[in-house]
Design an enzyme around this catalytic site. Structure first.
Site, PDB file in Angstrom:
ATOM      1  N   GLY A  28       0.798  -1.218   0.000  1.00  0.00           N
ATOM      2  CA  GLY A  28       0.000   0.000   0.000  1.00  0.00           C
ATOM      3  C   GLY A  28       0.834   1.273   0.000  1.00  0.00           C
ATOM      4  CG  HIS A  34       2.917   0.453  -5.523  1.00  0.00           C
ATOM      5  ND1 HIS A  34       3.089   1.529  -4.687  1.00  0.00           N
ATOM      6  CD2 HIS A  34       3.522  -0.598  -4.909  1.00  0.00           C
ATOM      7  CE1 HIS A  34       3.756   1.149  -3.611  1.00  0.00           C
ATOM      8  NE2 HIS A  34       4.056  -0.132  -3.723  1.00  0.00           N
ATOM      9  N   GLY A 144       8.288  -5.553  -8.809  1.00  0.00           N
ATOM     10  CA  GLY A 144       9.214  -4.550  -9.310  1.00  0.00           C
ATOM     11  C   GLY A 144      10.661  -4.956  -9.087  1.00  0.00           C
ATOM     12  CE  LYS A 145      13.485  -6.671 -14.467  1.00  0.00           C
ATOM     13  NZ  LYS A 145      14.025  -6.476 -15.829  1.00  0.00           N
ATOM     14  CB  VAL A 173       8.541   3.781 -11.621  1.00  0.00           C
ATOM     15  CG1 VAL A 173       7.995   5.175 -11.900  1.00  0.00           C
ATOM     16  CG2 VAL A 173       7.940   2.764 -12.590  1.00  0.00           C
TER      17      VAL A 173
END
Ligand code: AMP
Length: 279
Positions: A28, A34, A144-145, A173
């Site tokens: 969250g 995300h 995610g990486k 990102v």
């Protein structure tokens, strides 16, 4: 978009929509990192489920479980905007009811990096992710990486335990100034937010030196460390050049080498990484 907060109700939904679900597990306090996973999830399955669960079992005793940022109403707006169909937001007491005793543990890969500096962390991560896979029954799950080691550990678990789903890894990102997006960035003071740029700058310094032809890890590490050490408020947890598959140390770097770091600024621990040969 609907919100499901019961494990049983989520499991029933998963059963009814078997083969149609892409899962994006999160803790969250959503941001564009995300959202990028959610948008990609929608391309890979007709139904996107995003879980929002601050998993207590992956936090150590002196870590930031209590201060981890939470805002479900804000998360609902961001998730809806990113095409999420179902938010699964269970209570800890529903995920870990009284008498809970079962754990999933990946060995080897978890000895390194965040596994070494946060004992027990990955046991909590793999356990909750395995539970989410069992409850939601997705055909694909996206990670995610940004959490490079987490992705490697989850891929290992899925392979080793014959879990029947595809795992997709997505690019990091970043904010316009280079800081990797993280829910924990919200906990940085204005001054710390500026100082936090030393992480991405450190990666950039190592990459620049690598691009100039340097492959000795010792030299690359010195260049990356110098950037962090120039920021007195930053305390280095680790800064390591590793084989991206085994996460084992290396003497010489190549295009596939992982540079991963964890740095504390005040109360906040931030991580970042890059593959030397990737932009
Ligand atoms: P978290 O809520 O921090 O547990 O993250 C949930 C998922 O989002 C994990 O798979 C993370 O790797 C991924 N994620 C977090 N931050 C980023 C980012 N800046 N870019 C891409 N993925 C991210």
């Amino acid at each position: 978009m609907i919100v499901i907060d019961s494990v049983l109700a989520m499991q029933q939904f998963g059963r009814e929509h078997k083969g149609q679900i892409a899962l994006v597990p999160t803790m969250g306090y959503l941001h564009d990192g995300h959202a990028s996973l959610m948008v990609e999830a929608k391309k890979r399955a007709p139904i996107v489920v995003a879980s929002i669960f601050v998993n207590p079992t992956q936090f150590g005793v002196n870590e930031d479980l209590d201060s981890y940022p939470r805002d479900l109403e804000r998360d609902k707006r961001i998730a809806a905007g990113a095409g999420v169909d179902v938010i699964f937001a269970p209570k800890a007491s529903d995920m870990y009811p009284a008498g809970y005793q079962s754990w999933v543990n990946v060995e080897g890969l978890t000895d390194h990096l965040c596994g070494a500096s946060r004992p027990g962390h990955f046991r909590g991560v793999t356990t909750v992710v395995a539970k989410l896979f069992n409850v939601v029954a997705p055909k694909v799950a996206l990670f995610g990486k940004k959490d490079f080691q987490q992705l490697a550990v989850i891929r290992r678990m899925v392979t080793d335990l014959n879990m029947d789903l595809e795992v997709v890894g997505m690019p990091i990102v970043r904010e316009a100034d280079g800081l990797a997006m993280s829910s924990r960035n919200a906990r940085l003071s204005v001054e710390e937010r500026v100082k936090a740029l030393c992480l991405s700058r450190s990666l950039a310094a190592a990459r620049l030196l690598f691009e100039s032809g340097e492959t000795r890890v010792e030299r690359l590490k010195a260049a990356a460390l110098a950037v962090i050490e120039a920021e007195p408020a930053a305390r280095i947890d680790y800064l390591e050049f590793r084989d991206q598959d085994s996460l084992e140390p290396l003497a010489a770097a190549d295009k596939r080498t992982l540079l991963a770091l964890a740095v504390r600024l005040g109360e906040v621990r931030l991580i970042d990484n890059c593959i030397l040969g990737e932009a």
